[in-house]
Design an enzyme around this catalytic site. Structure first.
Site, short mmCIF file in Angstrom:
data_model
loop_
_atom_site.label_atom_id
_atom_site.label_comp_id
_atom_site.label_asym_id
_atom_site.label_seq_id
_atom_site.Cartn_x
_atom_site.Cartn_y
_atom_site.Cartn_z
N ASP A 1 -50.80 -23.95 13.26
CA ASP A 1 -51.47 -24.45 14.53
C ASP A 1 -53.02 -24.28 14.51
O ASP A 1 -53.27 -24.97 15.56
CB ASP A 1 -51.26 -23.49 15.73
CG ASP A 1 -51.48 -22.08 15.88
OD1 ASP A 1 -52.35 -21.45 14.95
OD2 ASP A 1 -51.81 -21.30 16.87
N SER A 2 -53.53 -24.10 13.55
CA SER A 2 -55.44 -24.36 12.90
C SER A 2 -55.00 -26.02 12.82
O SER A 2 -56.78 -25.86 13.74
CB SER A 2 -55.60 -24.41 11.57
OG SER A 2 -54.47 -24.32 10.99
N GLU B 1 -47.45 -14.54 14.00
CA GLU B 1 -48.78 -13.29 14.31
C GLU B 1 -48.10 -12.54 14.98
O GLU B 1 -46.96 -12.06 16.19
CB GLU B 1 -50.06 -14.26 15.20
CG GLU B 1 -50.16 -15.47 14.80
CD GLU B 1 -51.91 -16.07 15.45
OE1 GLU B 1 -51.97 -15.24 15.78
OE2 GLU B 1 -52.11 -16.86 14.81
N GLU C 1 -54.66 -11.41 7.06
CA GLU C 1 -55.64 -12.48 7.11
C GLU C 1 -57.05 -12.06 7.23
O GLU C 1 -56.74 -10.97 7.70
CB GLU C 1 -55.49 -13.53 7.70
CG GLU C 1 -56.99 -14.16 8.03
CD GLU C 1 -56.39 -15.49 9.46
OE1 GLU C 1 -55.65 -15.69 9.44
OE2 GLU C 1 -57.99 -15.98 9.37
O1 KIV Z 1 -53.05 -21.96 11.55
C1 KIV Z 1 -53.44 -21.43 10.52
O2 KIV Z 1 -53.44 -22.34 10.22
C2 KIV Z 1 -53.30 -20.31 10.36
C3 KIV Z 1 -54.12 -19.73 8.59
C4 KIV Z 1 -54.82 -18.93 9.90
C5 KIV Z 1 -53.21 -18.19 8.64
O3 KIV Z 1 -52.38 -19.79 11.22
#
Ligand code: KIV
Length: 285
Positions: A49-50, A120, A187
Site C-alpha cells: 500500500d506504499s 500490519e 521493518e
Molecule cells: O506498503 C509497503 O510497501 C509495505 C512495506 C513498507 C513493507 O508494507
C-alpha cells in the site's frame, strides 16, 4: 537460450530457507516493472500500500483503497507470472473485523491472482491472521515500523530499541506465528532483535526490511532501491541503480531535441509513395 523460470511456490520458499539461501523480495506496482523483476528472478513481489506514496502521490498510505490495490496487483500479476505475489491489505480493510479481513484477503486471491496477503499488527491482529489462514489463504504478518500506525508510533523511526519494546515485538511475532502466519516481516527493528526472532521462529519465515542480515530474506521498496521516489530516501535503503537520474537525463534530452527540431528524425516517421500522395492531392482538389 536461458532456462524459463519456474513459478515460485510456498514449498519453494521453505526450500530456500532450508538451504540457507536468502529470499529476495521487492515491492512493485505496475506491469513493466513486474516483467523486469520476474525476469531478474526476484522470488517474491509485494504490491504494497506504499503505492499510495510512490505511485499516487499521497503523503501516507492511509487513503489507499482495496480497488486501488486490486488494479495494481492484477497488473503486476500479468507482468510477473512466476514470482510469489503478495497483496498488502490497506488501512481499515482488516482492522474492523475478522470477516472484513477474510473478505478482502479473498479479493486479492480471486480478482488479482495473488499468492498471499500481508497485514500490519501483532497479537491484536492474530485472530484476523487465523481467520484468513483458515480460509485457505497464506498470510504474512508485519511488525516493527508499521506505516498504517505511523501516527501512534510517533513517526517513521526505529522500533523495539528498548528491552521492553523489543519484548513486545518478540511476543507479537510468536502470536502471529501461533495464529498461522507463514511469514513475518520485521521493518526497522534492531538487527539483534531480528536475529533473535529469526532464531526462535519454528515455522515462520522471517523477512527483514532495514532490520539487518540475520533474517531468512530481505525486502526493499523498489522506488528506494532505484531512486525513483522524489521526496526522501530512507537510510535503510541502498540505491542499486540511479534510475531516477537516467530518466531525468532522458527527459531533458527529449525537451531539448523537440525544441531544437532534431527529433523526430527520418528513422522515426513513415513516408508515403509519391503516386499515392499525388492521388491524394487530386482527390482534395
Ligand atoms: O506498503 C509497503 O510497501 C509495505 C512495506 C513498507 C513493507 O508494507
Amino acid at each position: 537460450m536461458p532456462e524459463p523460470r519456474k513459478k515460485m511456490t510456498l514449498p519453494g520458499l521453505y526450500q530456500k530457507v532450508a538451504a540457507q539461501q536468502p529470499i529476495t523480495w521487492l515491492t512493485c506496482y505496475d506491469y513493466p516493472t513486474a516483467y523486469m523483476q520476474d525476469q531478474a528472478g526476484v522470488d517474491m513481489i509485494l504490491v504494497g500500500d506504499s503505492l499510495g506514496m510512490t505511485m499516487l502521490g499521497y503523503d501516507s498510505t492511509l487513503p489507499v483503497t482495496m480497488d486501488d490495490m486490486i488494479r495494481h496487483a492484477a497488473a503486476v500479476r500479468r507482468g510477473a507470472p512466476n514470482a510469489w505475489l503478495v497483496g498488502d491489505m490497506p488501512y481499515m480493510t482488516y482492522q474492523p473485523s475478522v470477516e472484513s479481513a477474510i473478505r478482502n484477503a479473498g479479493r486479492f486471491m480471486a480478482e488479482a491472482g495473488c499468492d498471499a496477503i500481508k497485514l500490519e499488527g501483532g497479537a491484536a491482529m492474530a485472530d484476523r491472521i487465523k481467520g484468513i489462514v483458515d480460509a485457505g489463504i497464506p498470510a504474512i504478518g508485519h511488525l516493527g515500523l508499521t506505516p498504517q500506525s505511523v501516527s501512534a508510533l510517533g513517526g517513521f523511526k526505529l522500533q523495539g530499541k528498548s528491552a521492553a519494546m523489543a519484548k513486545k515485538i518478540v511476543d507479537d511475532a510468536k502470536a502471529l506465528e501461533d495464529a498461522g502466519a507463514f511469514m513475518i516481516l520485521l521493518e526497522l527493528v534492531p538487527d539483534r532483535l531480528c536475529q533473535l526472532i529469526t532464531e526462535r521462529a519454528k515455522n515462520a519465515i522471517i523477512m527483514s526490511l532495514g532490520s539487518g542480515l540475520h533474517a531468512h530474506g530481505q525486502l526493499l521498496i523498489y522506488h528506494d532501491a532505484f531512486a525513483l521516489y522524489p521526496k526522501f530516501k530512507p537510510k535503510m535503503a541502498k540505491v542499486f541503480a540511479d534510475a531516477g537520474a537516467v530518466i531525468r537525463e532522458g527527459l531533458n534530452g527529449y525537451v531539448k531535441e523537440v525544441t531544437e527540431k532534431t527529433f523526430p528524425a527520418k528513422e522515426n516517421w513513415f513516408g508515403m509513395a509519391d503516386e499515392e500522395y499525388d492521388e491524394l492531392l487530386k482527390m482534395l482538389d
